[in-house]
Enzyme design. Structure first.
Site, PDB file in Angstrom:
ATOM      1  N   CYS A   1      94.654  44.920 -92.072  1.00  0.00           N
ATOM      2  CA  CYS A   1      95.975  44.432 -91.708  1.00  0.00           C
ATOM      3  C   CYS A   1      96.749  45.484 -90.943  1.00  0.00           C
ATOM      4  O   CYS A   1      96.883  46.615 -91.395  1.00  0.00           O
ATOM      5  CB  CYS A   1      96.762  44.030 -92.934  1.00  0.00           C
ATOM      6  SG  CYS A   1      98.374  43.437 -92.443  1.00  0.00           S
TER       7      CYS A   1
ATOM      8  N   GLY B   1      92.574  29.582 -89.513  1.00  0.00           N
ATOM      9  CA  GLY B   1      93.817  30.302 -89.758  1.00  0.00           C
ATOM     10  C   GLY B   1      95.023  29.606 -89.179  1.00  0.00           C
ATOM     11  O   GLY B   1      95.479  28.571 -89.688  1.00  0.00           O
TER      12      GLY B   1
ATOM     13  N   GLY C   1      89.077  33.390 -86.060  1.00  0.00           N
ATOM     14  CA  GLY C   1      89.842  33.714 -84.865  1.00  0.00           C
ATOM     15  C   GLY C   1      89.976  32.539 -83.927  1.00  0.00           C
ATOM     16  O   GLY C   1      89.079  32.221 -83.170  1.00  0.00           O
TER      17      GLY C   1
ATOM     18  N   ASN D   1      90.284  39.973 -88.106  1.00  0.00           N
ATOM     19  CA  ASN D   1      91.700  39.936 -88.407  1.00  0.00           C
ATOM     20  C   ASN D   1      92.441  39.922 -87.064  1.00  0.00           C
ATOM     21  O   ASN D   1      91.802  39.816 -86.017  1.00  0.00           O
ATOM     22  CB  ASN D   1      92.078  41.154 -89.249  1.00  0.00           C
ATOM     23  CG  ASN D   1      93.255  40.844 -90.178  1.00  0.00           C
ATOM     24  OD1 ASN D   1      94.229  40.241 -89.747  1.00  0.00           O
ATOM     25  ND2 ASN D   1      93.158  41.254 -91.422  1.00  0.00           N
TER      26      ASN D   1
HETATM   27  C1  LIG Z   1     101.050  34.422 -90.707  1.00  0.00           C
HETATM   28  C2  LIG Z   1      99.734  35.110 -90.955  1.00  0.00           C
HETATM   29  C3  LIG Z   1      99.533  35.846 -92.115  1.00  0.00           C
HETATM   30  C4  LIG Z   1      98.318  36.481 -92.366  1.00  0.00           C
HETATM   31  N1  LIG Z   1      98.136  37.187 -93.529  1.00  0.00           N
HETATM   32  C5  LIG Z   1      96.924  37.761 -93.793  1.00  0.00           C
HETATM   33  C6  LIG Z   1      96.661  38.409 -95.029  1.00  0.00           C
HETATM   34  O1  LIG Z   1      97.494  38.467 -95.911  1.00  0.00           O
HETATM   35  N2  LIG Z   1      95.433  39.002 -95.225  1.00  0.00           N
HETATM   36  C7  LIG Z   1      94.465  38.949 -94.250  1.00  0.00           C
HETATM   37  O2  LIG Z   1      93.381  39.478 -94.468  1.00  0.00           O
HETATM   38  N3  LIG Z   1      94.681  38.298 -93.078  1.00  0.00           N
HETATM   39  C8  LIG Z   1      95.880  37.715 -92.832  1.00  0.00           C
HETATM   40  N4  LIG Z   1      96.075  37.047 -91.628  1.00  0.00           N
HETATM   41  C9  LIG Z   1      94.989  37.001 -90.640  1.00  0.00           C
HETATM   42  C10 LIG Z   1      94.222  35.689 -90.715  1.00  0.00           C
HETATM   43  O3  LIG Z   1      93.622  35.529 -91.965  1.00  0.00           O
HETATM   44  C11 LIG Z   1      93.169  35.613 -89.602  1.00  0.00           C
HETATM   45  O4  LIG Z   1      92.254  36.686 -89.767  1.00  0.00           O
HETATM   46  C12 LIG Z   1      93.766  35.714 -88.213  1.00  0.00           C
HETATM   47  O5  LIG Z   1      94.983  35.000 -88.167  1.00  0.00           O
HETATM   48  C13 LIG Z   1      92.834  35.193 -87.118  1.00  0.00           C
HETATM   49  O6  LIG Z   1      92.512  33.837 -87.303  1.00  0.00           O
HETATM   50  P1  LIG Z   1      93.287  32.618 -86.571  1.00  0.00           P
HETATM   51  O7  LIG Z   1      93.320  32.949 -85.116  1.00  0.00           O
HETATM   52  O8  LIG Z   1      92.494  31.412 -86.892  1.00  0.00           O
HETATM   53  O9  LIG Z   1      94.662  32.585 -87.162  1.00  0.00           O
HETATM   54  C14 LIG Z   1      97.292  36.401 -91.400  1.00  0.00           C
HETATM   55  C15 LIG Z   1      97.497  35.651 -90.237  1.00  0.00           C
HETATM   56  C16 LIG Z   1      98.682  35.002 -90.005  1.00  0.00           C
HETATM   57  C17 LIG Z   1      98.859  34.225 -88.734  1.00  0.00           C
END
Ligand SMILES: Cc1cc2nc3c(=O)[nH]c(=O)nc-3n(C[C@H](O)[C@H](O)[C@H](O)COP(=O)(O)O)c2cc1C
Ligand SMILES: Cc1cc2nc3c(=O)[nH]c(=O)nc-3n(C[C@H](O)[C@H](O)[C@H](O)COP(=O)(O)OP(=O)(O)OC[C@H]3O[C@@H](n4cnc5c(N)ncnc54)[C@H](O)[C@@H]3O)c2cc1C
Ligand SMILES: Cc1cc2nc3c(=O)[nH]c(=O)nc-3n(C[C@H](O)[C@H](O)[C@H](O)COP(=O)(O)OP(=O)(O)OC[C@H]3O[C@@H](n4cnc5c(N)ncnc54)[C@H](O)[C@@H]3O)c2cc1C
Ligand SMILES: Cc1cc2nc3c(=O)[nH]c(=O)nc-3n(C[C@H](O)[C@H](O)[C@H](O)COP(=O)(O)O)c2cc1C
Ligand code: FES
Ligand code: FES
Lengths: 262, 317, 317, 262
Positions: free
Chosen positions: C139, C274, C252, C201
């Protein structure tokens, strides 16, 4: 080169078949500058998705300072275009590319397949205008079914060209490939074959022409980002081992220059 | 628009990259503007801050087989493979046109070894009509070298030193974003004598065709550009501008004057317009116009007042 | 849709992460699905392959001040700052609901030190209703630690070992994309005993408000997610899947079954949805349905036939 | 909680002023479930740009199973919505959030500013329906000019509530701030003030209410990604040092809970 980027009004939007559309767009400058085989790039969305413009061949130009494109709805860009309202403005870049090199003093055979039929109308008209001493061009049109042909057939016939058709389902003309019809012809050796259609069809036409030592020009399609020679994305592998660029060296190439890999 | 003819050398827009003064901060990005000629019917080329030409290598390169480009959400991947005419034909065929444009020309160079870069710089030294070199140590498309130059600070510094030794014009080094800490590379090339740093080059990406189960690019991977990458570019420009003293040129997803001004606030002295040229061939000139209008409207004495002027709450200012 | 009730345990969709069998490859990504309850009116939760909950730390965290999110082109930046209820309240308040869902629950954990991770794993060991741990070493939002864990292979391995020692369930380590070579980190955590690797991430990004001349996020930088990052994610999943033997979970920009299948072709054994949950709260279940339809239509005996089945011309296959 | 995600037909699109629009959308389930102060999230584009849904308060529900939203065109999302055609379908998620806590047995004062006026119509109607023993609510409306007010005024008046207005340019009612009007009132101490409008206005109303020990509910706006408590993006700093979330704890909060930082 007189390329123009313009906001152009959509005058008319027609649904020719379930998934074929024709748009009539108002642009004096593009209508006047265009030659058969050239294309335009159109922005399909106001935002960044889809990001890139979409290329479309010029179907025909009109005296009233409009030009037309015909396209099949296949993805997001074309479906956005199909939903544009008459009166809306579209950003158009064009005319682009090298069109057909017209040889008005020798017999012409036009071979079109699917959406590739559309730009041949423009070509047929120009040939008819210029080709005073010759017999009218012979036009061979192939499509999946009669439906896809009928939108264009009248317009070709109105020009006075000779038309032969072929459909996959036999619903119009020869039942089979348009290349079957081409093989049946016995063109004079100085004839030029002008071709536009799906890659396998063009490759087949190119083979026939090579075997018979006929000149053949084909209009190729590739992915394109800029349409004007800047991105170098629209690569066409050539026989000599080099690469051509569809947007600036083409889209119309001499068939024999192209390395056909189907 | 024609009223702008008079304004074109508005001194409030001028910025400095090393010894070079640009009439405004807007350049075009390498590989997205051809050799400038392609855009002459759309852009008054002399009104741009500068033009960066397609990357040039010692020998001509044919580039990668097709497909070379694929659209992605708010972006595109390219794997052009650095197709270019080679330095000799560049000098013979492209420079005469470019040097008549009355616009600073940045020549983007790339090689497979430190020595390639040295020889390119040496060959281009003394050639009339070149305002600056941009050293591409970041292209992800060529398997040999390419990426490694941009991710190893020592090699990046070595390339920079080699080019600086030979070159008689300012040298800008263009960084790859595909690294853990871009400021380390930036500081390395600064120490090695770079007169400026441009970033970002493309992010390495990939696209797959589910129907054929193949990569959409013949090269498998390619470089991601366009609006999608703007947030990453803006962050890296901000980081690098704080970490070095030489001017930074911001690149990545810029397609409006607002975008360009955001990069300037983040610390960029100038910007480059890339993918946007493909969608709107007038983009670069419109951005010059937009920046001029903003400078007017905000009554700035100089665009330089904006460079790095981002206010970060809690950091004062 | 109701006809799918019967199909929900279609064995052709099952995949394996360590000792854990998922009924299908579709999970929800941490931080985008709350504690699952938020989605109960939209998704038949038991039909998902699994649910990854919001990152949990030892102590509750309030997170960052607003603004915490900003939209970008085909993406969004977030700087939530890991707001969470802390491990004790998580066990007391969230686990009872989650453990009744009949879906594998992955608990995403994060800490500021190796010892934090160890203590979290130890506290969660033996708690009923936890199917796996996902170790967030990536993160970018927390200044302390966060990013460093994910970019240093030794530290990443140390965290992995610490968690593995304490944990009685499979341990998946979630990698950061903000590194030069993600395979190095992947191999380090694999050697340290990770049962799986999830990536990516968010990419670190930034947005600026030209009007106020301030960053749009109070935290200045944030994590970029959504369709914009999909090409980068797909590339990294492909690279890592080739570099390690443990299962890879692809994340992603996935918002359709096609996207998910592309990740599987690239080498992912499972995927996480996500940002798409925000736009379409049914996205995860619709992706399960879409994958099921594809497997049917293509007459695959098992989705596993697709894992890494990307055909690369010239590499045979 | 009965939240619904639906494709909903756009029945009517009205331009109230140059940049204010009202959409009437057909959804029995949303119309029936909604309470005043709740909102919906609407997808504005078919692609990924803009990516996120946009939140809009429910302006009112109708017996014919429709509901309305009113919005100002400020960016890409709202301008796309303003250009939607009647008959098109929009993806709507709702009703979302905690609405006003209606206290039908005490006097009510509604204070609305700008776009914040719209949801108060729904509230006023519900209060009139439930508040049988009390005097009708007192409604104070502030806007930039008469134009922005007139679209709503009739509808409030038709309900039988008492309306006072204020405009920045003096073109309707009091010339100045709607809070001036609020200060002039002498409400009973058990009154509840229901407020919706720009943040500075709500902060001012909150101050007035705190000084006079009046209960006050405000509807806050923040950036939102999900609208349903999942992203934790919609933070509202509270007096006790913690954070609330506008989409799930709000958007309506007791004014005294909020840490006002204008
Ligand atoms: C609002 C938000 C909060 C997130 N919080 C976390 C988290 O607490 N822990 C984590 O490992 N990833 C967190 N992520 C990352 C997501 O799990 C994911 O890895 C990332 O958004 C990429 O995927 P996506 O493009 O489908 O959203 C967060 C993402 C978003 C958008
Ligand atoms: C010079 C030129 C002229 C053209 N003229 C016409 C024309 O007159 N009429 C017409 O209907 N089409 C024409 N095309 C093709 C047309 O540009 C594409 O159909 C269009 O870009 C698809 O956009 P989309 O957003 O709807 O599809 P996308 O969503 O971009 O793509 C949907 C699917 O189609 C594939 N695809 C995308 N572009 C092409 C392409 N250029 N060729 C083959 N497959 C593609 C994609 O890989 C994807 O699988 C021409 C193309 C070129 C290069
Ligand atoms: C719970 C809730 C209810 C709402 N109800 C209504 C309503 O009934 N009518 C109405 O007109 N609007 C309402 N809004 C605001 C509305 O959501 C925004 O105006 C809309 O999202 C703007 O979208 P856009 O794409 O047009 O603008 P964008 O292009 O997203 O933004 C344009 C500019 O406006 C700013 N902006 C974006 N969103 C907001 C926001 N939420 N508040 C303040 N500034 C913003 C941006 O920072 C940017 O500078 C509500 C917001 C919330 C959170
Ligand atoms: C088609 C294409 C070709 C490119 N060729 C080069 C190149 O030759 N040398 C180089 O340094 N960068 C090259 N780039 C990278 C751009 O100069 C720029 O750094 C990148 O695209 C990010 O900017 P953008 O998002 O504005 O396009 C190329 C980019 C594209 C899209
Ligand atoms: S499409 Fe860009 S060079 Fe041809
Ligand atoms: S908008 Fe996502 S939690 Fe409130």
């Amino acid at each position: 080169m007189s390329r123009i980027q313009e906001k152009v009004q959509l005058i008319r939007s027609e649904r020719l078949t379930d998934d074929n559309c024709r748009l009539t767009l108002a642009s004096q400058s593009i209508a006047e500058a265009a030659v058969p085989g050239q294309f335009v790039m159109i922005q399909t969305a106001s935002g960044h998705d889809p990001l890139l413009r979409r290329p479309f061949s010029i179907h025909q130009t009109r005296n009233d300072a409009t030009f037309q494109i015909v396209f099949k709805i296949i993805g997001r860009g074309t479906s956005l275009l199909a939903h544009c309202r008459e009166g809306e403005e579209l950003s158009v870049l064009g005319p682009l590319g090298q069109g057909y090199r017209l040889q008005p003093d020798v017999p012409a055979i036009l071979v079109g397949g699917g959406m590739g039929i559309a730009p041949l109308l423009f070509l047929a008209r120009r040939l008819m205008e210029q080709q005073v001493l010759q017999a009218p061009p012979q036009v061979l049109l192939g499509a999946r079914n009669a439906d896809e042909l009928l939108s264009f057939l009248n317009e070709f016939q109105a020009l006075g060209v000779r038309v032969l058709t072929a459909t996959d389902d036999g619903s119009h003309g020869h039942s089979g490939l348009v290349t079957d019809e081409l093989k049946k012809l016995n063109p004079l050796s100085e004839s030029v074959i002008y071709c536009c259609g799906p890659k396998p069809m063009m490759a087949a036409v190119a083979t026939i022409c090579r075997e018979r030592a006929l000149a053949c020009q084909v209009s190729v399609e590739t992915a394109m980002a800029c349409g004007m020679g800047a991105c170098l994305g629209c690569t066409v592998p050539l026989q000599d081992g080099s690469y051509g660029h569809a947007c600036s060296d083409g889209p119309v190439f001499d068939a024999e220059r192209i390395l056909w890999t189907v | 628009m024609d009223c702008l003819i008079e304004k074109k050398k508005n001194p409030a827009l001028a910025v400095q990259i090393g010894s070079l003064t640009l009439s405004n901060p807007v350049l075009t990005a390498s590989g997205t503007f051809g050799y400038a000629k392609e855009f002459e019917s759309f852009v008054h080329l002399h009104r741009l801050g500068g033009v960066v030409v397609k990357g040039i290598s010692l020998e001509p390169r044919a580039g990668n087989p097709p497909p070379r480009i694929v659209e992605t959400s708010c972006g595109m991947l390219n794997a052009i493979g650095l197709e270019n005419v080679g330095v000799e034909r560049f000098i013979a065929e492209k420079i005469p046109y470019l040097s008549n444009l009355n616009v600073p020309v940045f020549v983007n160079i790339l090689g497979d070894s430190v020595d390639d870069y040295r020889r390119l710089a040496s060959r281009l030294a003394g050639v009339d009509g070149i305002a600056a070199l941009e050293v591409n140590i970041s292209c992800p498309n060529v398997k040999k070298g390419g990426s490694a130059f941009g991710s190893d600070p020592d090699v990046a510094a070595a390339v920079t030193r080699a080019v600086k030794q030979e070159s008689d014009v300012p040298v800008v080094v263009k960084l790859s974003p595909n690294v853990t800490d871009v400021t380390v590379i930036a500081q390395a090339v600064e120490s090695a004598g770079a007169d400026g740093i441009s970033l970002i080059n493309t992010l390495i990406g990939m696209a797959i065709d589910l129907r054929t189960r193949r990569p959409k690019l013949a090269n498998v991977i390619g470089g991601l550009s366009g609006p999608a990458i703007k947030p990453v570019a803006l962050r890296m420009v901000h980081q690098v501008a704080k970490a070095v003293c030489v001017p930074v040129i911001g690149i990545g997803g810029i397609d409006s004057a607002e975008d360009a001004l955001e990069f300037i606030l983040a610390g960029a002295t100038a910007v480059q317009v890339g993918t946007a040229n493909f969608i709107n061939p007038r983009a670069s000139e419109e951005i010059v116009e937009g920046i001029a209008a903003y400078v007017d409207e905000q009554q700035l004495g100089s665009i330089c007042e904006l460079i790095g002027a981002l206010k970060i709450p809690g950091e004062g200012g």
